[in-house]
Design an enzyme around this catalytic site. Structure first.
Site, PDB file in Angstrom:
ATOM      1  N   LEU A 146       0.834  -1.203   0.000  1.00 43.63           N
ATOM      2  CA  LEU A 146       0.000   0.000   0.000  1.00 43.63           C
ATOM      3  C   LEU A 146       0.868   1.252   0.000  1.00 43.63           C
ATOM      4  O   LEU A 146       0.536   2.262  -0.631  1.00 43.63           O
ATOM      5  CB  LEU A 146      -0.904  -0.008   1.241  1.00 43.63           C
ATOM      6  CG  LEU A 146      -1.834   1.191   1.441  1.00 43.63           C
ATOM      7  CD1 LEU A 146      -2.899   1.234   0.343  1.00 43.63           C
ATOM      8  CD2 LEU A 146      -2.492   1.130   2.815  1.00 43.63           C
TER       9      LEU A 146
ATOM     10  N   ASP B 296       6.912  13.147  14.460  1.00 43.19           N
ATOM     11  CA  ASP B 296       7.106  12.980  13.014  1.00 43.19           C
ATOM     12  C   ASP B 296       5.814  13.352  12.293  1.00 43.19           C
ATOM     13  O   ASP B 296       5.299  12.594  11.468  1.00 43.19           O
ATOM     14  CB  ASP B 296       7.503  11.530  12.718  1.00 43.19           C
ATOM     15  CG  ASP B 296       8.169  11.379  11.349  1.00 43.19           C
ATOM     16  OD1 ASP B 296       8.582  12.404  10.768  1.00 43.19           O
ATOM     17  OD2 ASP B 296       8.268  10.243  10.860  1.00 43.19           O
TER      18      ASP B 296
END
Length: 545
Positions: free
Chosen positions: A129, A287
């Site tokens: 994916l 992040d």
């Protein structure tokens, strides 16, 4: 260096030269060997003269591969190392690489879990994916309940590649202080060490699973952030299984506007999520770039975020949080003296720092920021300017603050991309003031008492015995002190007597020697003998003490 390291070093040099990055070599006497080496490699021309230096550096790092891409991303947050134009280009680095074979991913998952994939999962999709430098993601369903999931798998053989490039980075970092006048202040080995820790942490998916579980607990039933469920029974160091989520990438402004998302509320909630993580929870997603943040399709008029990829998190201790909040408020009140004192009090800069000089340096750098309207002032760049100025005063590298600065820049950039009129200070100030108020005064005292009540309730029955034991110990201590004092007094008396005997003996010996020199017959030997006996007796007593 090993032959493999030499080959890798030559490849790095060739890539850097093909992008004309020899321009980064300062023209000072110490660097003449590097500049001479450039002339020896004349057959490697700069093929990208039409591009800016920052763009060429970004392209070179992308060509060198994932380890260097991530290194460039980290360097983009250290704006004390590069001019803004270069740092801005480094921030554009994208961590996208080709996926590895799905059959190999299946094999890795089965090895990690110890059985056939079909034992636990249905509908495993062999085509990834998404794929990045550290890991890639495949979709499937849980056999037990049909829940849609994603399985994250660490790339095969990535660890030896990372270790080899990190070793090379350390070697290159050792050269920086010798080649750059300001190289020692930049602390290149600390920069590499910080990067190494970040990478190694990302390689352990059990750590990421624990981070996600903690954040999900912190934002349970939240209307601002949704954290997907982690299925820890299937998680290993190199495999992570989590709930599959659907949302619009936060950077897809057109799609968000097409479903009539409340952009102002979305932007403000991003700020609230960040400050809640930092100040309420002391545990923040570090992040938060656009690839890791989505917006739910549900309730566009009351939007909320979906976060993924929790490999990198940060935390601040209680003192750091308080100093940081007070720094922000003092800065926006233009109280630069307070900012300087807070940096010293927190230990971020050495205690012998001249506060007046530090205050003047902060004022010089930060005062021009207030020429802009308050809504246009960048929170992230405020923090960046403060830290860059502090580094000139020997501020030690604070990894948790570097992560915070990077995350704040991401949050602020996303917020203003969603809603350009976002006044981050107006959104954050009430939160900071409320948090600071909760840390001092009566509310803080009451909260501390509430926290301690269960402990004291548990200890209360033991209190009489503890008091009795304490009194007994005090009594025994007093007796011991008296005995010790008496012993010391006796020792002191013996020492004085011994010193007296030594003195008498030495005097008699000296007198006898003088009489002997004067020509007397028997009397001198009497003095010498008595003095020797007295001296020896005194010496023996002194040795026994």
């Amino acid at each position: 260096m090993t032959p493999g390291e030499l080959r890798r070093l030559y490849l790095i040099i060739r890539v850097f030269l093909s992008y004309g990055l020899d321009e980064l070599i300062p023209r000072i006497r110490l660097t003449w060997p590097l500049r001479f080496g450039r002339y020896l490699l004349f057959w490697i021309p700069n093929r990208h003269k039409d591009k800016s230096l920052g763009e060429r550096l970004r392209l070179a790092l992308q060509e060198l591969g994932p380890v260097w891409i991530k290194f460039g991303q980290m360097l983009s947050t250290r704006r004390d190392l590069f001019p803004p134009a270069i740092a801005d280009q480094l921030a554009l680095l994208q961590d996208r690489v080709a996926s590895f074979d799905g059959a190999l991913a299946r094999q890795y998952i089965e090895t990690a879990l110890g059985g056939a994939l079909e034992t636990w999962f249905d509908d495993f999709e062999p085509i990834a994916l998404a794929s990045a430098s550290i890991a890639q993601v495949h979709t499937a369903r849980l056999k037990e309940n049909g829940q849609e999931i994603v399985i994250k798998v660490i790339r095969p053989d990535i660890l030896p590649i990372i270790k080899a490039d990190i070793r090379l980075m350390y070697r290159l970092a050792n050269w920086v202080p010798m080649l750059l006048p300001d190289g020692r202040r930049l602390r290149p080995r600390e920069v590499v060490r910080e990067y190494e820790k970040t990478l190694i942490d990302e390689l352990n998916l059990l750590r990421e699973a624990a981070n996600a579980i903690q954040l999900r607990r912190n934002f349970e039933n939240s209307s601002t952030l949704y954290v997907p469920e982690i299925y820890s029974d299937y998680c290993r160091e190199n495999v992570l299984v989590m709930e599959r989520v659907y949302g619009i990438p936060v950077s897809d402004i057109e799609a968000l506007e097409a479903q009539n998302t409340n952009m102002r509320l979305l932007a403000e909630r991003g700020v609230q999520v960040f400050f809640t993580q930092v100040f309420r929870d002391s545990f923040f997603h570090a992040d938060m770039h656009p690839g890791n943040i989505f917006v739910s399709y549900e309730h566009p008029e009351d939007p909320f975020y979906i976060g993924i990829d929790y490999g990198i998190v940060g935390s601040l201790n209680k003192d750091d949080k308080r100093y940081l909040a007070e720094n922000f408020i003092a800065f926006f009140n233009r109280d630069y003296r307070k900012v300087a004192e807070l940096h010293v009090d927190s230990g971020w800069v050495p205690s012998d720092t001249n506060v007046e000089d530090f205050e003047f340096a902060i004022r010089t750098v930060c005062e021009p920021i207030f020429e802009k309207p308050l809504a246009e002032i960048s929170f992230g760049h405020v923090l960046l300017n403060l830290f860059n100025t502090a580094r000139r005063f020997n501020m030690a590298v604070q990894p948790q603050l570097v992560l915070l600065q990077k995350t704040l820049l991401y949050v602020e950039g996303l917020g203003r991309q969603l809603y350009p009129q976002l006044d981050l200070w107006k959104t954050a100030k009430p939160f900071l003031e409320e948090w600071l108020h909760s840390q001092v005064g009566l509310p803080a005292v009451i909260r501390a008492l509430k926290e301690k009540v269960p402990y004291w309730a548990e200890k209360l029955p033991e209190l009489p015995e503890l008091v009795y034991d304490s009194l007994q110990q005090h009594k025994h201590l007093q007796v011991s002190i008296e005995k010790l004092s008496g012993h010391l007094r006796g020792q002191q008396i013996k020492q004085r007597q011994s010193q007296y005997l030594l003195g008498v003996g030495a005097t008699l010996f000296l007198c006898g020697s003088l009489f002997l020199l004067s020509g007397l017959a028997n009397i001198p030997w009497l003095f010498i003998g008595a003095g020797t006996v007295s001296w020896l007796f005194g010496w023996c007593r002194l040795c026994k003490i």
